[in-house]
Design a protein around this motif. Sequence first.
Motif, short mmCIF file in Angstrom:
data_model
loop_
_atom_site.label_atom_id
_atom_site.label_comp_id
_atom_site.label_asym_id
_atom_site.label_seq_id
_atom_site.Cartn_x
_atom_site.Cartn_y
_atom_site.Cartn_z
N ASN A 560 94.53 -33.28 34.96
CA ASN A 560 94.53 -32.30 36.05
C ASN A 560 95.41 -32.81 37.18
O ASN A 560 95.07 -33.79 37.84
CB ASN A 560 93.11 -32.06 36.55
N ARG A 562 97.63 -32.37 40.77
CA ARG A 562 97.70 -31.62 42.02
C ARG A 562 98.52 -32.39 43.04
O ARG A 562 98.73 -33.60 42.91
CB ARG A 562 96.30 -31.35 42.58
N GLU A 568 97.75 -28.15 46.36
CA GLU A 568 98.13 -27.21 45.31
C GLU A 568 97.98 -27.85 43.93
O GLU A 568 98.37 -28.99 43.71
CB GLU A 568 99.59 -26.77 45.51
N LYS A 569 97.43 -27.06 42.98
CA LYS A 569 97.34 -27.51 41.60
C LYS A 569 98.72 -27.42 40.96
O LYS A 569 99.47 -26.47 41.18
CB LYS A 569 96.33 -26.68 40.82
#
Length: 590
Positions: A560, A562, A568-569
């Motif tokens: 994941n 960011r 913000e991803k």
Amino acid sequence: MQEFGGVSYDQANHPKVQQVQHRVEQHVQQIYGAEKSAEISADIMRDGGLTDAAIDTHTLVNKWDEGDVYTITYADSIKKNGELPLKTLHRILRQHLRGVTNGIHILPFCPYTSDYGFSVVDYHAVKPEFGSWKDIQAISEDFKLMADLVINHCSSESEWFKNFKEGKDPGSDYFVLGEDYEDVSKVVRPRPHPLFTNVQTVDGEKEVWCTFSADQVDLNFRNPKVLLEFIRVIRTYLAQGVTVFRLDAIAFLWKESGTTCVHLDQTHEIIKLLRLFIETLEPEAIVITETNVPNKENLSYFGNDNEAHMIYNFSLPPLLLNTMLSGDCRHLKAWMMSMPPARRGRAYFNFIASHDGIGLRPAEGLLSEQELKDLTDTLCSFGGEISMRKMPDGQLQPYEANISLFSSMAGKIGGAKDAYHLQRFICAHSIMLALEGVPAFYIHSLLGTENDLQGVADTGELRAINRHNWDADMLEEKIADPGLHHGEVFESLKRMIRVRRQQPAFHPNATQYTLHFGNEVFAFWRESLNREQSIFALHNISDKKQEIPLVELNLIATENWRDLLSGEKITPCKQSIVLEPYQSTWITNR
């Protein structure tokens, strides 16, 4: 006889004491020769309190991590009527910087006569107008405290120098005399004034060596009594809570006829001895060398893991400034790729601005003469001045740029002031925060202080341009005023610092690799010591939008990702990201 671990022993014969004494003697022999090494070493052991300290048991500790960020300030950079400056400083630090920076470098706070504290009159006292040792101790209880060991010279108004002129001790033989040096033609100079100053003594007129000014008389470390004086000074500082020792102007310490009188072997050996002494008394202490010289010479002060724990990264300020003003990061990338990773136990001390000017010597060999001229011409157009130094042939060469860092970022090389002033300034600091090493912020950078032209006019000193004294109440008003840049600078930098301090990949010794996305994007990758966190630090150092293909970052699709700065991803399957002019992004998987 005393008892250690339930066993009686003679202190002098304790194995730990003998080990320390043996190492002290080794250094002393290299400095002063074998004949008097035993006597001098015994004095150091006694005056330094090393016998008792050596037998204490200490737990080895890591001296820094990603949470270490320093603020550099004078005791009176912020003042309030009716309040001693050190108390004002402590209050401001607790109110605005607690949880932001954990280390404070208070520039010289002893009584002095010139050079904003670097001409010390009494090393064992605090300037009464600033406060007291209790105020220093109070600050050290809340922050790691760095202090200057102004070791190369002292004030011409000091008791030592007064005694020298009168032929009395201590001091009669504490200073460097011109008559003892036949050939000084190769001496490296940081200033354009004469090397020697004539003074009247009871024995007639004498020439004394003055590297920096006639009020700053060089101390004679050929005399071991001078070394012992500083052993006692260090003990005073340690007792008052100082744990980080900045060795000021250390490169000039030892003199030999016919040499450059800079970086000599004896100087390096004295640093090794001081480190041994300081760490024996306080294992958590840090020694940092201040050597405003070309990069290769600066790196030599790491020694063989036995000199400085940290060195000032002096090439960073001129190179980063040139990068931001030119919109071209080629030289900054080339320099970063040439820098050896600091091994565990060593670290770079990163800064862009300080109480001095922006050093230009550390850019020698990294920027061309024309590039340096273009840079200095631009800084002068933004209100700065250039200080010079004298070469051995008598010619003058640029030594440092005198300008506030905020004012220096007003536009691009060869251009006028533009609309990207604030963004350019913030971007420069995001780069510094992400780089390998321990970051440090000059107080006037945190506050976005502009050129103090009145200070230059009042003092006649070019460095006063970046040594403004804020009124505390006025400063609070300006920080709170949404129409001014001070508050935006302060809050933006504090927010980035807080983010930085939580990232293991920003440990000062974490892995760093340079990434290549053209000359307008300065980019590198950091990886935590345990390899669990990666950060891709990307910085648009131009006034044009930059598109960066994400495929070149090779982001692992199962992670994941960011942006730590915007929140913000980042989707790995996304083709690219776009950076606005002077925008930074720190892309992480943790």
